[in-house]
Design a protein around this motif. Structure first.
Motif, short mmCIF file in Angstrom:
data_model
loop_
_atom_site.label_atom_id
_atom_site.label_comp_id
_atom_site.label_asym_id
_atom_site.label_seq_id
_atom_site.Cartn_x
_atom_site.Cartn_y
_atom_site.Cartn_z
N CYS A 11 1.40 7.10 -10.69
CA CYS A 11 0.12 6.05 -9.62
C CYS A 11 -0.65 4.97 -9.84
O CYS A 11 -0.87 4.27 -9.73
CB CYS A 11 -0.44 6.80 -8.67
SG CYS A 11 0.72 7.82 -7.88
N ARG A 12 -0.47 6.10 -11.50
CA ARG A 12 -1.56 4.68 -12.38
C ARG A 12 -0.77 2.78 -12.95
O ARG A 12 -1.47 2.27 -13.06
CB ARG A 12 -2.05 5.34 -13.64
CG ARG A 12 -3.00 4.63 -14.74
CD ARG A 12 -3.22 5.21 -16.14
NE ARG A 12 -1.88 5.60 -17.11
CZ ARG A 12 -1.83 6.75 -17.53
NH1 ARG A 12 -2.73 7.36 -17.77
NH2 ARG A 12 -0.30 6.50 -17.94
N TRP B 17 1.66 2.16 -11.05
CA TRP B 17 1.60 1.60 -9.60
C TRP B 17 0.53 0.35 -9.49
O TRP B 17 0.18 -0.59 -8.95
CB TRP B 17 1.44 2.00 -8.55
CG TRP B 17 3.54 2.99 -8.49
CD1 TRP B 17 4.36 2.32 -9.39
CD2 TRP B 17 3.62 3.69 -8.00
NE1 TRP B 17 4.95 3.10 -8.80
CE2 TRP B 17 5.43 4.34 -8.72
CE3 TRP B 17 2.57 4.71 -6.98
CZ2 TRP B 17 5.66 5.49 -7.54
CZ3 TRP B 17 3.36 6.05 -6.59
CH2 TRP B 17 4.40 6.21 -7.31
N ALA B 18 -1.27 1.22 -9.57
CA ALA B 18 -2.30 0.45 -10.02
C ALA B 18 -1.94 -1.20 -10.73
O ALA B 18 -3.09 -2.35 -10.24
CB ALA B 18 -3.59 1.66 -9.54
N HIS C 211 1.00 -1.31 -0.64
CA HIS C 211 -0.06 -0.35 -0.04
C HIS C 211 0.87 1.31 -0.36
O HIS C 211 2.02 1.48 0.96
CB HIS C 211 -1.22 0.21 1.59
CG HIS C 211 -2.17 1.60 0.87
ND1 HIS C 211 -2.10 1.00 1.89
CD2 HIS C 211 -2.57 2.00 0.31
CE1 HIS C 211 -3.30 2.26 2.11
NE2 HIS C 211 -3.18 2.74 0.78
N HIS D 136 -1.00 -2.89 -7.12
CA HIS D 136 -0.40 -2.49 -5.18
C HIS D 136 -1.67 -1.39 -5.18
O HIS D 136 -2.39 -0.84 -6.54
CB HIS D 136 1.07 -1.45 -5.07
CG HIS D 136 1.55 -2.88 -5.91
ND1 HIS D 136 2.59 -3.25 -4.34
CD2 HIS D 136 3.11 -2.93 -6.81
CE1 HIS D 136 3.87 -3.53 -5.26
NE2 HIS D 136 3.51 -3.68 -6.47
N GLN D 137 -1.63 -1.21 -3.73
CA GLN D 137 -3.12 -0.22 -3.77
C GLN D 137 -2.16 0.91 -3.14
O GLN D 137 -0.92 1.49 -3.00
CB GLN D 137 -3.41 -0.59 -2.20
CG GLN D 137 -5.22 0.12 -1.15
CD GLN D 137 -5.08 0.04 -0.38
OE1 GLN D 137 -4.45 -1.44 -0.43
NE2 GLN D 137 -5.86 0.33 0.73
N VAL D 138 -2.52 2.18 -4.55
CA VAL D 138 -2.51 3.39 -4.30
C VAL D 138 -3.26 4.02 -3.43
O VAL D 138 -4.70 4.25 -4.03
CB VAL D 138 -1.41 3.76 -5.54
CG1 VAL D 138 -1.18 5.21 -5.67
CG2 VAL D 138 -1.01 3.19 -5.71
N GLY E 226 -8.24 3.29 -11.23
CA GLY E 226 -7.83 2.13 -9.61
C GLY E 226 -6.82 3.24 -8.47
O GLY E 226 -6.52 1.96 -7.53
N ILE E 227 -7.29 4.69 -8.20
CA ILE E 227 -6.43 5.08 -7.50
C ILE E 227 -7.44 5.58 -6.75
O ILE E 227 -8.57 6.58 -7.27
CB ILE E 227 -4.88 6.07 -8.22
CG1 ILE E 227 -4.55 5.65 -9.36
CG2 ILE E 227 -4.21 7.39 -6.76
CD1 ILE E 227 -3.95 6.60 -10.37
#
Length: 417
Positions: A25-26, A28-29, A2, A33-35, A65-66
């Motif tokens: 962030c996009r 990573w999601a 996270h 992963h939880q962002v 997804g963020i």
């Protein structure tokens, strides 16, 4: 894992920090992963809240997804040191308080250019006992001293001590240039904890495109050679030099050349007043447009103007718009020395000129106008080289560095227990 990211600017704002943060962030999601992002309501650069948002104490939304948490801040236009500092400081406080309501985080990232946001990230990491990542996009406070936004030596020394404190407390520093890493190492920061993840470009959003004849005609640019500046009109950019070049072009009678300036910033109004006072009819000022429209304006350009003031500090930066120009196949006229100039020269994607040299800038624009074959070669070089700076690749590089420090933190806790 996270990931909690604290950033002043985020989607749908379109400045460089907002774009980098959102695109990282996009990715990573997408990687599973939880962002969570804590930011303010979108208002940059005019200090006007975007339609559909309100400056409330707390509001949330999901973007690609963020999870995005927007907190109240003191909102002002991107001008005036005092009001901007109040804006930054208010975000530090509200972002820190909002972090109490984010559960089970494994790493917290604070992104500059100003470091009140990074101060909040460090406080969150200390309280939650998770690793702290300093994403270094600007050497603040040195940069505000260079542009004259702050002259009080006592305050600057105090800010510099805070800066070094944050560098030493960070488990990982993600610098956007190799020059930043060298500068920090010379100041006593452990180079082993500095990763370089340059700025880059979303190749799905920025790609070569044909000019739209109707759009071109509507803006009065048909049959013109268009040299364009796209980005923030701030103190650091030295855009009076671009107006000087426009004046020289007009004086020479080069009536087929137009300069397009798209964006906002604290210097824009002064630049517009000067252009009007001097009767510069070859400049077209346009306001910031939504992110999904920016590439349409890039397609109007025959060359891209990228410029910063002449100062040793700016030899260490790489303007993010360089990568957008490369991806769209637009030859660059770069008035920036150092690492950015090395990229332009290495990949043969444009012409480098000294900063604050309007005569040389003017000559470079005319050379490009008069040599279409040369422009075509640069365009092809840029589109090819841009793949080296693809945002998903760079986001993955930063993610791997963060995974490393989180794994080390978990091992340390296991050994202590």
């Amino acid at each position: 894992m996270h990931i909690l990211l604290l950033t002043d600017n985020f989607m749908p704002e379109v400045n460089a920090p907002a774009s980098r943060s959102f695109e990282h962030c996009r990715e990573w999601a997408k990687s599973g992963h939880q962002v969570t992002v804590i930011t303010g309501v979108p208002n940059f650069p005019r200090g006007e809240v975007f339609p559909g948002y309100r400056n409330h104490l707390w509001q949330t939304e999901i973007i690609d997804g963020i999870r995005v948490i927007r907190v109240w801040t003191f909102i002002c236009a991107n001008q005036g040191f005092l009001f901007r500092t109040l804006d930054f400081f208010s975000f530090m406080i509200t972002a820190f308080l909002a972090s109490f309501f984010v559960r089970k985080i494994h790493v917290v990232v604070g992104t500059s250019p100003q470091f009140f946001t990074v101060c909040a990230a460090w406080m969150v990491s200390a309280l939650r006992r998770v690793p702290f990542v300093f994403e270094l996009r600007d050497l603040w406070p040195h940069s505000i001293q260079v542009v004259g936004a702050m002259k009080n030596k006592f305050v600057l020394r105090a800010l510099s001590r805070v800066e070094l404190f944050l560098y030493h407390r960070a488990a990982l520093i993600v610098a956007v240039t190799h020059s930043f890493k060298r500068i920090l190492t010379a100041r006593g920061v452990d180079p082993a904890k500095i990763a370089v993840v340059t700025n880059g470009v979303d190749l799905h959003r920025f790609e070569p495109a044909q000019k739209d004849p109707q759009f071109e005609a509507r803006l009065g640019l048909a049959t013109c050679f268009v040299a364009g500046y796209i980005g923030t009109h701030g103190r650091a950019h030295g855009l009076d030099t671009v107006l000087d070049a426009a004046r020289l072009l007009q004086k020479r009678g080069e009536n087929d050349v137009r300069i397009l300036m798209l964006g906002d910033g604290e210097e824009k109004a002064a630049l517009q007043r000067r252009a009007q006072a001097e009767g510069l009819h070859n400049i077209l000022f346009l306001d910031t447009v939504p992110k999904d429209q920016v590439s349409r304006y890039w397609s109007l350009l025959d060359c891209s103007l990228i410029h910063l003031r002449r100062d040793p500090l700016f030899r260490s930066v790489i303007p993010s718009k360089l990568f957008e120009a490369m991806a769209t196949g637009i030859p660059v006229v770069l008035g920036v020395e150092g690492e950015a100039a090395d990229i332009v020269t290495r990949y043969k994607v444009g012409v480098t000129v000294p900063p604050e040299a309007p005569q040389i800038l003017t000559d470079a624009i005319l050379r490009l106008r008069d040599d279409p074959a040369w422009r075509m070669t640069m365009a092809e070089n840029g589109a090819g080289a841009a793949r080296r700076f693809s945002r998903p690749v760079l986001a993955l590089s930063m993610l791997q560095a963060m995974e490393g420090i989180v794994q080390n933190d978990c091992l340390s806790e296991t050994e202590m227990n």
